[in-house]
Design a protein around this motif. Sequence first.
Motif, PDB file in Angstrom:
ATOM      1  N   VAL A   1      -8.372   7.314   0.970  1.00  0.00           N
ATOM      2  CA  VAL A   1      -8.580   6.057   0.475  1.00  0.00           C
ATOM      3  C   VAL A   1      -9.121   5.324   1.446  1.00  0.00           C
TER       4      VAL A   1
ATOM      5  N   ALA B   1       1.076   4.000  -3.082  1.00  0.00           N
ATOM      6  CA  ALA B   1       0.705   5.952  -2.783  1.00  0.00           C
ATOM      7  C   ALA B   1       1.901   6.279  -3.179  1.00  0.00           C
TER       8      ALA B   1
ATOM      9  N   ALA C   1       0.921  -1.177  -0.242  1.00  0.00           N
ATOM     10  CA  ALA C   1      -0.165  -0.137  -0.242  1.00  0.00           C
ATOM     11  C   ALA C   1       1.122   1.022   0.091  1.00  0.00           C
ATOM     12  N   ARG C   2       2.232   1.257   0.697  1.00  0.00           N
ATOM     13  CA  ARG C   2       2.546   2.777   0.431  1.00  0.00           C
ATOM     14  C   ARG C   2       3.604   2.700  -0.306  1.00  0.00           C
TER      15      ARG C   2
ATOM     16  N   CYS D   1      -0.332   5.914   4.240  1.00  0.00           N
ATOM     17  CA  CYS D   1      -0.532   6.035   3.257  1.00  0.00           C
ATOM     18  C   CYS D   1      -0.976   7.135   3.771  1.00  0.00           C
TER      19      CYS D   1
END
Length: 951
Positions: A500, A306, A302-303, A332
């Motif tokens: 998000v 982003a 997820a990081r 994020c």
Amino acid sequence: MTRRITRWPLYIRQRHEVGDDLGHRVTPLYGALLQTLSIRQHLEDTAAVAGHIWDEFLAPHLKDMLAAELGADDVARTSFVFLAGAHDVGKAAPAFSAQHRRAADQAQAAGFIHPPQLAPGTLLTPRLRHEVISGVALREWLRNTFAVKRLPIVHSWLGPVLAHHGAPASKELFNAALLDSLSLGDQKWADARTALLDHMDFVTGFSEVIKAELPALPRLTAHAQTILSGAVIMSDWIASNEHYFPLEFIEETQQRAQDGWGSLALPGPWTSWDHPADADEHLRERFKLDASAQARPMQSAARELASESQEPGLVIIEAGMGEGKTEAALMCAEILAKKFGHGGLFIGLPTQASTNAMFERVTHWLEQFPLEEGQAPPTTFLAHGKRDLNETYHSAYKEAWRRYFGPHVGDESNKKQRHSSVVAHSWLTDRRRGLLAPFTIGTIDHALMLALKMRFVTLRHLAFAGKVVVLDEVHAADTYMSQFLEDALDWLGAMGVPVVMLSATLPASRREAFIRAYQGHTNRNQAPRQQSLPVEAYPRLTLAERSGRVVERSSESTGVVRELTVRRLGNTPADLIELIRVKGRDGGRVAVIRNTVREVQETSELLREAFPDAHHYISHARFMGNDRAERDNVLLEQFGKGGSAPEGELSIVVASQTIEQSLDLDFDLMITDLAPVDLILQRSGRLHRHTQRDAIRPPLLRQAELWISGVDWNTTPFAPSRGSVAVYGEHLLLRTALALGLVDKSEVQVQIPADIPELVDNTYEKPVQAPAGWEDALAKAEQKFLEETKEARRKPQAALLHEPSTMKDIFGLVSGGLSEDGTDERVSVGVRDAADNVEVLVAQMIDGQLCIPAWVAEHGGTPLPIYEAPPADIARFLKRCSLNVTEHMLHKTSIDSFIEHLERTSEFDWQDSPELRGELILIFNEDLTYSTDWFTMHYDPTFGLKVNKHD
């Protein structure tokens, strides 16, 4: 050189040095219209405040977005300051002046004529509001100043002036106003308004900058109009606050503005977004974990997603319970805010209970941020109607109020403290203004209301436009709510707001609808795009950008992997009692989830009688606010991580959907009524949730077992209970039973999280193969479901804002929508497909005296005065004794009739109490009953509100 109102002084004498023509036109205004120049002063105050808002409050993203639209930062700033200074020029009109005897007399003495129909002192409500007159004046001024021939261009600039009281006039009303010479006045009045606009143009440099830097006056997009409108409202409210801008004339406008703004001391956008590059280190620092903690693959992925975003976008995280979605979302959010210049965060959750829990988590997260020298800690706002019941937030609110308005507000030590430990700013604790705080945690309703036609929706757009938005448990939005969610995503995408979204169980069609909405596709019924990942890919991560780019990824699941045994339970009370008796022989923590409050109450009474030695708990939505908050806290204390429920003893919780979402609870055994599969999976997330208890669970409960009740399994097809069908509809319940495989088996094994995507897909997406004997029932249930879905999509259309891409201007932006009456609860009716309801405060008659209800632990039985307002602490506590009454409780009685009855029978002189003004009081007698011809309400402190309907 461009003149900026906050950067150079404005003296009275300058008004006589601006040129003969302008000086000649403005001179009559001084003694005649302005009452010691109060209109001019307010316009200058508002423009000066707008300059400070631009320089010190707006997030960099907002300024960059407006600058890109208007060609340059200087043009954007000057335009905003000018519009703020122009908002009240319409007060120079007989329609407004006639409302104020002294102003009207002074104006008439100077030769400004009032028509007989508008004689001073006779007009209580103007036929044309002053903001509409301001729009009329600005329209002509812009046309003449910039030689604009195309009216749509001019009209796109009028919204911020027309909307500063919350609801811009419709195009029809505005066109009629152009011809309303009675309200507008003669040419002398028109010249006065033009002079005021000329003056604001001079002190801001608006036309000078536009002509120097642009080929022509540009056209503003709809989202720019709403953001500027919200910013003008904010400027006006601050400049109108007598605490910061006293009603006295001060020549030095710049100093006056600096003093007022300095006293207000609003927090600027949050800038401490620097984060470790390493995912493990990032996780450990922000969540105060030990040195061995490592980010899970989903969190790392997820990081990365982003970080790879090319523009503000929509990130959808789909992962199982216990995977750390909240931590992933916050990481994020940091990355997106830093990358695109956003200055805060909004987190939206489905319920108030889950919001309170998240408030504590986010506060802890914010405490881990390193502060730059002189930087104040982040200002937070808890955005729901029961925030006063959250002691952490209320304590911060009281402390902030003391610092800003207390007796020692001027002390140097206090000033330092104000900038060292503020977590709630006094000006940002109002229900409308609070959303402007950099960090806001609230119910998802506040995000949905971005798309709702309601007054001051533009202020809400301003509040969200500079933040990153996190929405948790998005699967909880039903078809009706999803209409608002999709429109809100469209507006957020247009404003460049990163979003998000989190869900454990999201059907593919819902995911695609959210993507299309964020990307601004107005045809949301178009065929879905080709997905790059198979259905079974899980956890699933999606990035969608406004430009149309979509990136999809999956990651390894490292959360708790469980084999869940799902079993059918007979539909009699004896079946339930026998199951708990056998499985709970050695104790254990048992959860029984019913789909209706009535069934919760009946089941709890049944089990208390059957198991008198067990520890019993009950949770549902028909408890008073303070009782509900206390019960939520007890559940977390007993069944949360490290909970104190005694091991080896039987504890039974009977609850409605109140424990379904976001509460971190752990049970050894769960029995649930049949519900849609995604909700069943959510409920199962509270079963064997905390692995550290696995070794000490009772021997008979070491295997995670989920028993499905509320169904007659002996019929063809199965017959869910009437209450469950009323809540969820028969179609999804039957599809869920089929997806789980409970048609020809009484027991099935489910792998969590591996089976989640397929179960959800089989329930919501795939065509179903009806078993023998089910064909007609399934066909009828599906037809009814489709009709109800169509109605749920049609029902909110009149209350929805138009999509930003289809709007040329914001005339009539909220016309025909919901009239906000001042409470979060009534507004939320607009975005939730709920029965009509009203919130009441509960009092009790004890020995002929009106009192706080006797059973309440604090202040219980305290007498309440009738002919004067109660003390503030008592009033605040009474407000905790709130209860929501829905129309279906009121047999043969409408909600309006119920309100009228309460208004007639509970008239108290409490108008001087800011806490109780306008509240409805429901008075129970000493037996805790309230009776009418059609129903009797009884409040039981143990079981909550019960309603008996009379035939």
